[in-house]
Design a protein around this motif. Structure first.
Motif, short mmCIF file in Angstrom:
data_model
loop_
_atom_site.label_atom_id
_atom_site.label_comp_id
_atom_site.label_asym_id
_atom_site.label_seq_id
_atom_site.Cartn_x
_atom_site.Cartn_y
_atom_site.Cartn_z
N ILE A 139 -29.13 24.57 -115.52
CA ILE A 139 -29.71 23.13 -115.59
C ILE A 139 -28.59 22.21 -114.76
O ILE A 139 -29.13 21.51 -113.88
CB ILE A 139 -29.91 22.54 -116.96
CG1 ILE A 139 -31.26 23.34 -117.56
CG2 ILE A 139 -30.24 21.18 -116.92
CD1 ILE A 139 -31.44 23.02 -119.03
N LYS A 140 -27.30 22.55 -115.03
CA LYS A 140 -26.46 21.95 -114.38
C LYS A 140 -26.55 22.13 -112.79
O LYS A 140 -26.44 21.03 -112.17
CB LYS A 140 -25.05 21.99 -115.05
CG LYS A 140 -23.84 21.44 -114.44
CD LYS A 140 -22.68 21.82 -115.10
CE LYS A 140 -21.32 21.31 -114.29
NZ LYS A 140 -20.06 21.45 -114.92
N LYS A 141 -26.43 23.33 -112.48
CA LYS A 141 -26.42 23.81 -111.05
C LYS A 141 -27.51 23.14 -110.31
O LYS A 141 -27.50 22.58 -109.22
CB LYS A 141 -26.36 25.26 -111.13
CG LYS A 141 -25.08 25.84 -111.41
CD LYS A 141 -25.05 27.67 -111.27
CE LYS A 141 -23.61 27.89 -111.90
NZ LYS A 141 -23.61 29.49 -111.59
N ASP A 142 -28.84 23.43 -111.05
CA ASP A 142 -29.95 22.75 -110.53
C ASP A 142 -30.04 21.38 -110.02
O ASP A 142 -30.44 21.03 -109.00
CB ASP A 142 -31.29 23.08 -111.30
CG ASP A 142 -32.56 22.72 -110.76
OD1 ASP A 142 -33.00 23.46 -109.60
OD2 ASP A 142 -33.24 21.67 -111.23
N GLN A 151 -31.80 22.50 -100.57
CA GLN A 151 -33.24 23.31 -100.94
C GLN A 151 -33.24 24.61 -101.08
O GLN A 151 -33.82 25.50 -101.91
CB GLN A 151 -34.10 23.07 -99.76
CG GLN A 151 -34.69 21.35 -99.84
CD GLN A 151 -35.07 20.77 -101.03
OE1 GLN A 151 -35.61 21.48 -101.83
NE2 GLN A 151 -34.34 19.64 -101.57
N ALA A 152 -32.33 25.33 -100.24
CA ALA A 152 -31.91 26.80 -100.34
C ALA A 152 -31.47 27.29 -101.52
O ALA A 152 -31.80 28.08 -102.33
CB ALA A 152 -31.13 27.24 -99.16
N LEU A 157 -31.72 29.26 -107.10
CA LEU A 157 -31.72 28.97 -108.72
C LEU A 157 -32.91 29.35 -109.37
O LEU A 157 -33.02 29.73 -110.50
CB LEU A 157 -31.12 27.70 -108.81
CG LEU A 157 -29.55 27.25 -108.45
CD1 LEU A 157 -29.26 25.91 -108.37
CD2 LEU A 157 -28.72 27.99 -109.46
N GLU A 158 -34.09 28.86 -108.82
CA GLU A 158 -35.42 29.05 -109.61
C GLU A 158 -35.55 30.57 -109.75
O GLU A 158 -36.19 30.86 -110.75
CB GLU A 158 -36.46 28.36 -108.79
CG GLU A 158 -36.54 26.80 -108.73
CD GLU A 158 -37.60 26.26 -107.88
OE1 GLU A 158 -38.34 27.04 -107.39
OE2 GLU A 158 -37.74 25.16 -108.11
N TYR A 161 -33.26 31.83 -112.42
CA TYR A 161 -33.66 31.18 -113.60
C TYR A 161 -34.83 32.31 -114.31
O TYR A 161 -34.75 32.43 -115.42
CB TYR A 161 -34.05 29.72 -113.84
CG TYR A 161 -34.46 29.38 -114.90
CD1 TYR A 161 -33.49 28.93 -115.82
CD2 TYR A 161 -35.81 29.01 -115.49
CE1 TYR A 161 -33.66 28.46 -117.33
CE2 TYR A 161 -36.12 28.58 -116.68
CZ TYR A 161 -35.18 28.30 -117.59
OH TYR A 161 -35.29 27.86 -118.65
N LEU A 162 -35.77 32.50 -113.46
CA LEU A 162 -36.92 33.32 -113.83
C LEU A 162 -36.46 34.78 -114.16
O LEU A 162 -36.93 35.28 -115.19
CB LEU A 162 -37.86 33.60 -112.66
CG LEU A 162 -38.70 32.33 -112.38
CD1 LEU A 162 -39.59 32.54 -111.08
CD2 LEU A 162 -39.62 32.12 -113.58
N LYS A 163 -35.29 35.36 -113.73
CA LYS A 163 -34.84 36.41 -114.15
C LYS A 163 -34.17 36.61 -115.28
O LYS A 163 -34.13 37.31 -116.24
CB LYS A 163 -33.85 37.17 -112.96
CG LYS A 163 -34.26 37.41 -111.56
CD LYS A 163 -33.20 37.86 -110.55
CE LYS A 163 -33.81 38.32 -109.04
NZ LYS A 163 -32.96 38.68 -108.32
N LEU A 164 -33.47 35.13 -115.47
CA LEU A 164 -32.86 35.02 -116.88
C LEU A 164 -33.94 34.91 -117.91
O LEU A 164 -33.74 35.47 -118.92
CB LEU A 164 -32.00 33.85 -116.96
CG LEU A 164 -31.43 33.20 -118.11
CD1 LEU A 164 -30.42 34.35 -118.53
CD2 LEU A 164 -30.84 31.79 -118.10
N THR A 165 -34.82 34.52 -117.60
CA THR A 165 -36.05 34.29 -118.62
C THR A 165 -36.53 35.39 -119.13
O THR A 165 -36.83 35.88 -120.24
CB THR A 165 -37.29 33.46 -118.06
OG1 THR A 165 -36.58 31.94 -117.97
CG2 THR A 165 -38.20 33.08 -119.21
#
Length: 233
Positions: A139-142, A151-152, A157-158, A161-165
């Motif tokens: 969240i902080k990095k985003d 944007q890259a 990060l998105e 984050y999906l991999k983390l989820t």
């Protein structure tokens, strides 16, 4: 004769004061710094939080509470005074459970022993905390990436984050299957696997022992899965 009656009356009084009904779960311990107040043992009944036992403390920080447990469920330990909104949440089950805490930090990091389901829950929450910390970092990095209009980095990060989820969901499922004989597992399924696939929920549910399936949370977990299946028809 009068002496006999007096002794008999005293005996009845002593019996009445010491014959408090004891359940199959005894919750005892010490709340350091609690000199005066009432401790309440509570649990959910039909979506309502009810008190099942209480004890008034005056000059002592030790307590003993009790209840009859048919199926292990979550209990709340609360007390009146300036911190009524603070509470200790623990898994209640048959046997003796000891809870030690401090009044200044009531509910923050209590020491709970004697509950096998609580041990499972604590083990899960310890690893879950690591995922939560990683999520906060994302969240902080985003936020910083969007602020810099990178944007890259936002896109990367998105994906990360999906991999983390996915890792979190997979960990939860594997943890549940490994500890499938604990009544804490269907509770974890209900509260932590809200974003898991139906197939994964079914896999966890099928791994549960019959004892766990017939528990309060085991039945609720089955109902939860059935609702999802019916909604997809």
């Amino acid at each position: 004769m009068k002496k006999t009656i007096a002794v008999l009356a005293f005996s009845i009084l002593v019996f009445a004061c010491t014959s408090k009904k004891e359940g199959n779960m005894l919750v005892q311990g010490t709340i350091k710094g609690l000199k005066k107040g009432t401790l309440y043992l509570q649990k959910m009944q039909d979506t309502v939080l009810v008190s099942v036992d209480s004890v008034s403390l005056l000059g002592s920080d030790k307590f003993l509470l009790t209840d009859n447990v048919d199926s292990p469920v979550l209990y709340y330990l609360t007390f009146d005074g300036n911190t009524t909104n603070k509470r200790i949440l623990f898994f209640g089950e048959q046997g003796n459970i000891t809870i030690n805490d401090k009044v200044e930090q009531f509910g923050f990091s209590p020491e709970i022993t004697g509950s096998k389901n609580q041990e499972v829950l604590d083990k899960f929450y310890k690893i879950k905390g690591k995922f939560q910390n990683q999520r906060l970092e994302f969240i902080k990095k985003d936020f910083e990436a969007k602020k810099a209009n990178d944007q890259a980095l936002v896109a990367q990060l998105e994906k990360d984050y999906l991999k983390l989820t996915k890792r979190r969901i997979l960990f939860t499922a594997n943890f549940a299957i490994t500890n499938s004989d604990s009544e804490a597992i269907p509770y974890i399924g209900l509260t932590e696997m809200y974003d898991a696939s139906l197939k994964m929920l079914d896999t966890v549910n099928n791994s549960l022992s019959e004892k766990v399936k017939n528990s309060v949370y085991g039945k609720s977990f089955q109902e939860y899965i059935d609702r999802i299946k019916n909604s997809e028809k």
